[in-house]
Design an enzyme around this catalytic site. Structure first.
Site, PDB file in Angstrom:
ATOM      1  N   GLY A   1       0.795  -1.236   0.000  1.00  0.00           N
ATOM      2  CA  GLY A   1       0.000   0.000   0.000  1.00  0.00           C
ATOM      3  C   GLY A   1       0.824   1.281   0.000  1.00  0.00           C
ATOM      4  CB  SER A   2       4.415   2.033   0.077  1.00  0.00           C
ATOM      5  OG  SER A   2       4.888   1.137  -0.899  1.00  0.00           O
TER       6      SER A   2
ATOM      7  CE  LYS B   1       5.204  -2.360  -3.499  1.00  0.00           C
ATOM      8  NZ  LYS B   1       4.409  -2.050  -2.313  1.00  0.00           N
TER       9      LYS B   1
ATOM     10  CB  THR C   1       0.257   5.270  -7.636  1.00  0.00           C
ATOM     11  OG1 THR C   1      -0.772   4.539  -6.997  1.00  0.00           O
ATOM     12  CG2 THR C   1      -0.240   6.614  -8.097  1.00  0.00           C
TER      13      THR C   1
ATOM     14  CD  GLU D   1       3.954  -2.965  -8.056  1.00  0.00           C
ATOM     15  OE1 GLU D   1       3.508  -3.060  -9.214  1.00  0.00           O
ATOM     16  OE2 GLU D   1       3.236  -2.829  -7.054  1.00  0.00           O
ATOM     17  NE  ARG D   2       6.291  -5.849  -2.461  1.00  0.00           N
ATOM     18  CZ  ARG D   2       6.753  -5.267  -1.348  1.00  0.00           C
ATOM     19  NH1 ARG D   2       8.045  -5.184  -1.142  1.00  0.00           N
ATOM     20  NH2 ARG D   2       5.916  -4.788  -0.454  1.00  0.00           N
TER      21      ARG D   2
END
Ligand code: DGT
Length: 229
Positions: free
Chosen positions: A30-31, A33, A35, A103-104
């Site tokens: 939910g940080s 990433k 977006t 992402e990640r």
């Protein structure tokens, strides 16, 4: 699986860059990433690789993400091994642009393994096997990463966002769990006391609004990237 996912993302490998400048976006659940990296889709020279959550939700018809949250004792290790595989596939895919943004990464999957170890969600032998796989991969697979962007957030803020987006599989995720995941990310990327860093880290305030984040993204695009090989 992974090719189907790329087809859905409209990634067409015309020219292939074997060594693109690679940026990994890290941060708590939910940080922001997704977006954040979505903003990079407008650039023709950047391949955006979103996290393969859709693959985890449909492993030959089985929702492994859901099973991991519902019955971690049974499925946490299996889920983690699949996360590692799908992240490695993203790391090693050849991309058609000189810049690649992910992402990640397989590195942050390690944060979840660490947390599962601390909270005894994994049996000791399971964490040994996962860590041996991880160590073998980072030694033997080319996982070149040039930059990590850490979206640093407050657990209470991401808890609220997570409740608002109401992803079905995450209904059982507690604030305490987000605090644990935050602490491990923070020790790794901010305090730099946990695992070694695979690349330089830039920390951004992920508590900010989407508009403020976009301004940060533009700055990133203009200032952070250097020339790819
Ligand atoms: P964002 O865009 O910052 O809101 O990111 P999210 O929350 O969509 O994406 P992420 O990677 O933080 O998490 C997606 C879901 O997958 C979330 O329920 C946490 C879970 N997850 C991601 N990676 C791992 C992992 O390595 N292990 C475990 N157990 N869960 C993971």
């Amino acid at each position: 699986h992974i090719l189907k996912l790329f087809a859905r993302m409209s990634i067409i490998p015309s020219a292939v860059y074997k060594r693109p400048f690679t940026v990994c976006i890290e941060g708590n659940i939910g940080s922001g990433k997704t977006t954040f990296i979505n903003e990079f889709k407008q650039y023709n020279d950047t391949t955006v690789l979103q996290e393969p959550v859709e693959l985890w939700r449909n492993v030959s018809g089985t929702n492994l993400l859901e099973l991991m949250y519902k019955d971690p004792g049974q499925y946490a290790c299996l889920f983690q091994s699949y996360v590692q595989l799908t992240m490695l596939q993203l790391h090693t895919i050849e991309t058609p642009t000189p810049y690649k943004i992910m992402e990640r990464s397989v590195f942050s999957a390690r944060c979840f393994i660490e947390n599962m170890k601390r909270t005894k969600m994994l049996r000791p032998v399971e964490s040994v096997v996962l860590e041996e796989w991880y160590n073998w991969c980072i030694t033997n697979v080319k996982l070149k990463t040039d930059l990590i962007i850490y979206l640093r957030t407050t657990p209470e803020v991401v808890y609220k966002r997570m409740r608002e987006r109401a992803r079905e599989e995450e209904c059982s995720v507690s604030l305490e769990y987000l605090q644990q995941v935050h602490q491990i990310h923070d020790d790794w990327l901010y305090h730099r006391t946990l695992f070694s860093l695979p690349a330089p880290v830039i920390t951004l305030n992920g508590d900010k609004s989407i508009e403020e984040m976009f301004a940060e993204v533009r700055k990133c695009k203009e200032g952070f990237f250097t020339k790819a090989d």
